[in-house]
Design a protein around this motif. Structure first.
Motif, short mmCIF file in Angstrom:
data_model
loop_
_atom_site.label_atom_id
_atom_site.label_comp_id
_atom_site.label_asym_id
_atom_site.label_seq_id
_atom_site.Cartn_x
_atom_site.Cartn_y
_atom_site.Cartn_z
N THR A 224 0.96 -1.18 0.06
CA THR A 224 0.11 -0.13 0.03
C THR A 224 0.80 1.36 -0.09
O THR A 224 1.96 1.24 0.86
N PRO A 225 0.94 2.01 -0.76
CA PRO A 225 1.43 3.31 -0.91
C PRO A 225 1.42 4.06 0.49
O PRO A 225 0.54 4.06 1.06
N PRO A 226 2.55 4.55 1.18
CA PRO A 226 2.70 5.08 2.45
C PRO A 226 1.40 6.06 2.47
O PRO A 226 0.97 6.14 3.76
N GLU A 227 1.23 6.91 1.73
CA GLU A 227 0.11 7.98 2.01
C GLU A 227 -1.21 7.42 2.02
O GLU A 227 -2.09 8.11 2.62
N LEU A 228 -1.46 5.87 1.88
CA LEU A 228 -2.65 5.52 1.93
C LEU A 228 -2.75 4.40 3.08
O LEU A 228 -3.87 3.80 3.08
N ARG A 229 -1.69 4.37 3.63
CA ARG A 229 -1.87 3.31 4.86
C ARG A 229 -2.71 3.75 5.89
O ARG A 229 -3.04 4.81 6.25
N LYS A 231 -5.77 2.74 6.32
CA LYS A 231 -7.24 2.69 6.05
C LYS A 231 -7.81 1.41 5.79
O LYS A 231 -8.79 1.04 5.23
#
Length: 291
Positions: A224-229, A231
């Motif tokens: 998961t891209p770091p900015e979307l973790r 969730k």
């Protein structure tokens, strides 16, 4: 006394009978021979296999694969099969994997205990019976969807693969690492062995099977891209991939992750995975070497 042989076509039944006794730590060996056979011509998933026999029964095996990985399943005669396989294959050694204690011993057998590594871990093995899979609410309610990637998404997935390899495996980003990831993503696409999670029109997470058999699959490359973790996307993409496997009558899934990776462990426990009590060893060397 044992005899030692190079495995050839026709030896598959004996090899499988042995590996099934060590299912959770033999996924790469089982998956690779099924995908590419026992002849070694240097193609993807092919390798040289050396087995120890007692009374026509295999009791140990080591393989040296196309990508330089030495993979072991040798509760006995480890030194003999390891030395024989790397000598016969003539390949460089890029890494070692298998049961954790055997991997550690193999480093010493090959004289590689002091060679710099990009990754050297004894990881926790987790297992899940797919009827016990716990479906995240976001996936069950279709707030997010898990599906096979579209061809025009492969470039993004290549970038995610590179980022995963840097963060999880300690690799250095290079032109060759991009090329290797592109080949890996294309291979997974061709065999339908990877999935993306979509929220709205946005890809938010990724998961793959790095070994797949009719009875069991092994999860790998979850990203998961770091900015979307934070969730719940990782839970949903892994669960979605396993729903697909369950629909194909696969019975069980396994994976391995680091002792210190508490976030990943929470993800996997959250959908029903439990530790098996075994440890899986994975070593990746900074530079390849010859035996």
């Amino acid at each position: 006394m044992p005899t030692f042989r190079t495995l050839q076509p026709g030896d598959e039944v004996l090899l499988e009978a042995f590996l099934l006794q060590h299912t959770d730590t033999s996924m790469f060996l089982r998956s690779n021979w099924r995908a590419a056979g026992l002849l070694d011509q240097g193609a993807r998933f092919q390798g040289t296999y050396i087995a120890a026999y007692i009374d026509e029964t295999i009791v140990a095996v080591a393989a040296h694969f196309w990508n330089g990985m030495v993979i072991v399943q040798a509760p006995v005669y480890l030194s003999e099969v390891v030395q024989a396989v790397v000598t016969q294959s003539g390949r460089v050694i890029s890494g070692i994997s298998g049961p954790a204690a055997q991997v550690e011993a193999t480093k010493s057998i090959l004289g590689l205990s002091k060679r710099p590594t990009q990754l050297d871990e004894s990881e926790i093995l987790f297992s899940l019976k797919l009827p016990d899979l716990q479906i995240p609410q976001a996936l069950a309610s279709a707030k997010v969807q898990c599906r096979l990637p579209h061809p025009d998404e492969l470039e993004l997935l290549t970038e995610w693969c590179v980022a995963y390899n840097v963060e999880a495996l300690g690799q250095i980003e290079t032109t060759s690492s991009h090329s290797a990831c592109r080949l890996a993503i294309e291979a997974r696409q061709a065999t339908a062995m990877h999935w993306v999670l979509v929220a709205g029109d946005t890809l938010v997470a990724y998961s793959a099977f790095n070994a797949s058999l009719p009875d069991i699959v092994q999860i790998g490359g979850v990203w998961t891209p770091p900015e979307l973790r934070g969730k719940g996307y990782a839970k949903s993409v892994v669960a979605g991939s396993l729903l697909n496997a369950r629909s194909l009558l696969v019975k069980r899934a396994i994976l391995f992750t680091g002792d210190n990776n508490q976030a990943a462990q929470a993800v996997y426990r959250g959908i029903g995975f439990l530790p098996t009590g075994e440890k899986y060893g994975l070593v990746l060397f900074e530079e390849t070497s010859k035996f």
